[in-house]
Design an enzyme around this catalytic site. Structure first.
Site, PDB file in Angstrom:
ATOM      1  N   GLY A  47       0.888  -1.164  -0.036  1.00 46.22           N
ATOM      2  CA  GLY A  47      -0.062   0.093   0.102  1.00 46.22           C
ATOM      3  C   GLY A  47       0.720   1.209   0.054  1.00 46.22           C
ATOM      4  N   ASP A 103       0.258   3.210   4.409  1.00 45.18           N
ATOM      5  CA  ASP A 103      -0.684   3.978   3.564  1.00 45.18           C
ATOM      6  C   ASP A 103      -1.808   4.381   4.543  1.00 45.18           C
ATOM      7  OD1 ASP A 103      -1.608   1.426   4.265  1.00 45.18           O
ATOM      8  OD2 ASP A 103      -2.247   0.904   2.291  1.00 45.18           O
ATOM      9  N   ASP A 106      -5.474   1.871  10.505  1.00 41.54           N
ATOM     10  CA  ASP A 106      -6.937   1.419  10.576  1.00 41.54           C
ATOM     11  C   ASP A 106      -7.011   0.865  11.789  1.00 41.54           C
ATOM     12  OD1 ASP A 106      -9.650   0.882   9.908  1.00 41.54           O
ATOM     13  OD2 ASP A 106      -8.934  -0.900   8.768  1.00 41.54           O
ATOM     14  N   PHE A 155     -14.383   2.679   3.248  1.00 41.30           N
ATOM     15  CA  PHE A 155     -13.474   1.918   2.386  1.00 41.30           C
ATOM     16  C   PHE A 155     -12.799   2.651   1.470  1.00 41.30           C
ATOM     17  CE2 PHE A 155     -10.952  -1.535   0.399  1.00 41.30           C
ATOM     18  CZ  PHE A 155     -10.200  -1.887   1.615  1.00 41.30           C
ATOM     19  N   ARG A 168      -4.986   0.426  -7.045  1.00 44.16           N
ATOM     20  CA  ARG A 168      -3.983   0.952  -6.408  1.00 44.16           C
ATOM     21  C   ARG A 168      -3.355   2.084  -7.314  1.00 44.16           C
ATOM     22  NH1 ARG A 168      -2.029  -2.246  -2.237  1.00 44.16           N
ATOM     23  NH2 ARG A 168      -2.143  -4.549  -2.523  1.00 44.16           N
TER      24      ARG A 168
HETATM   25  P1  IMP Z   1      -4.697  -2.132  10.300  1.00 43.17           P
HETATM   26  O1  IMP Z   1      -3.743  -3.432  10.590  1.00 43.17           O
HETATM   27  O2  IMP Z   1      -6.173  -2.533  10.705  1.00 43.17           O
HETATM   28  O3  IMP Z   1      -4.313  -0.994  10.935  1.00 43.17           O
HETATM   29  O4  IMP Z   1      -4.704  -1.817   8.640  1.00 43.17           O
HETATM   30  C1  IMP Z   1      -3.723  -1.627   7.957  1.00 43.17           C
HETATM   31  C2  IMP Z   1      -3.640  -2.012   6.651  1.00 43.17           C
HETATM   32  O5  IMP Z   1      -5.183  -2.339   6.383  1.00 43.17           O
HETATM   33  C3  IMP Z   1      -3.386  -0.913   5.705  1.00 43.17           C
HETATM   34  O6  IMP Z   1      -1.926  -1.010   5.372  1.00 43.17           O
HETATM   35  C4  IMP Z   1      -4.026  -1.336   4.486  1.00 43.17           C
HETATM   36  O7  IMP Z   1      -3.373  -2.105   3.667  1.00 43.17           O
HETATM   37  C5  IMP Z   1      -5.608  -1.945   4.759  1.00 43.17           C
HETATM   38  N1  IMP Z   1      -6.283  -0.845   4.873  1.00 43.17           N
HETATM   39  C6  IMP Z   1      -7.007  -0.516   6.284  1.00 43.17           C
HETATM   40  N2  IMP Z   1      -8.331   0.163   5.842  1.00 43.17           N
HETATM   41  C7  IMP Z   1      -8.200   0.290   4.590  1.00 43.17           C
HETATM   42  C8  IMP Z   1      -9.050   1.002   3.585  1.00 43.17           C
HETATM   43  O8  IMP Z   1     -10.116   1.711   3.748  1.00 43.17           O
HETATM   44  N3  IMP Z   1      -8.810   0.850   2.128  1.00 43.17           N
HETATM   45  C9  IMP Z   1      -7.690  -0.076   1.766  1.00 43.17           C
HETATM   46  N4  IMP Z   1      -6.993  -0.634   2.539  1.00 43.17           N
HETATM   47  C10 IMP Z   1      -7.230  -0.473   3.948  1.00 43.17           C
HETATM   48 MG    MG Z   2      -4.149  -3.466   1.756  1.00 47.98          MG
END
Ligand code: IMP
Ligand code: MG
Length: 183
Positions: A47, A103, A106, A155, A168
């Site tokens: 990402g 990127d 979340d 999303f 992407r």
């Molecule tokens: P986390 O581990 O839940 O913080 O998520 C991190 C990863 O989830 C990011 O590096 C993204 O690859 C993916 N991600 C989380 N939210 C989104 C979104 O809204 N769109 C696309 N990818 C996301």
């Molecule tokens: Mg991803």
């Protein structure tokens, strides 16, 4: 919005111009912070690849560039909570000042895991830079040192971010139509 891909986009959240300006500011902030040092920019693939390319050019420091590839999503829009390293560090990071480039922050699962991992590998410091911050869904106590934009609980795709490895290469940040991932 003309391309076949763009028909799946509900709305634009961050324009190309807004991205360009903000990345410029982030680059300058990092320049001030790391002036006289030689940090290691460490991008989280896939990402971060577009953001990383723009960020390092907005920050004219002597620095090194490295990537790590992780996955946690398995083509869903909700994190599985598990983080898997698909491509590991290719160099020793002992004593290095890391600029960790993501990127989107979340749930915080990925970055909570990676921070632990890099500290265990001997990093001297970790500065967390995320293009997007989605605080609504945080389950781990992770905060970014620098964040480009705060986004709502939707999303998003584009500028490196995917849904099921697609979108992407859209040059802005957009919200995907729910029917795209529902169907
Ligand atoms: P986390 O581990 O839940 O913080 O998520 C991190 C990863 O989830 C990011 O590096 C993204 O690859 C993916 N991600 C989380 N939210 C989104 C979104 O809204 N769109 C696309 N990818 C996301
Ligand atoms: Mg991803």
């Amino acid at each position: 919005m003309n391309s076949e891909m763009e028909r799946d986009i509900l709305k634009v959240l961050v324009t190309e111009e807004q991205l360009r300006r903000r990345v410029e500011e982030l680059g300058e902030a990092l320049y001030e912070r790391f002036r006289g040092q030689r940090p290691l920019f460490l991008g989280v693939l896939k990402g971060s690849f577009v953001f990383m390319a723009d960020l390092v050019r907005a920050c004219q420091l002597k620095s090194d560039i490295e990537f790590i590839a992780v996955s946690s999503y398995e083509n869903a829009t909700v994190s599985s909570g598990r983080v898997k390293i698909n491509h590991d560090l290719q160099q020793d990071i002992t004593g290095r000042h890391l600029i960790l480039v993501e990127d989107i922050l979340d749930s915080g699962n990925t970055l909570a895991f990676l921070k632990e991992y890099f500290l265990a590998k001997g990093a001297a410091s970790i500065t967390l830079v995320t293009l997007l911050d989605k605080p609504a869904r945080r389950t781990k106590a992770v905060t970014a040192d620098l964040a480009g934009f705060t986004v709502p609980d939707e999303f998003v795709v584009g500028y490196g971010l995917d849904y099921a490895q697609q979108y992407r290469n859209i040059p802005y940040i957009g919200v995907l139509k729910p029917e795209v991932y529902a169907g």
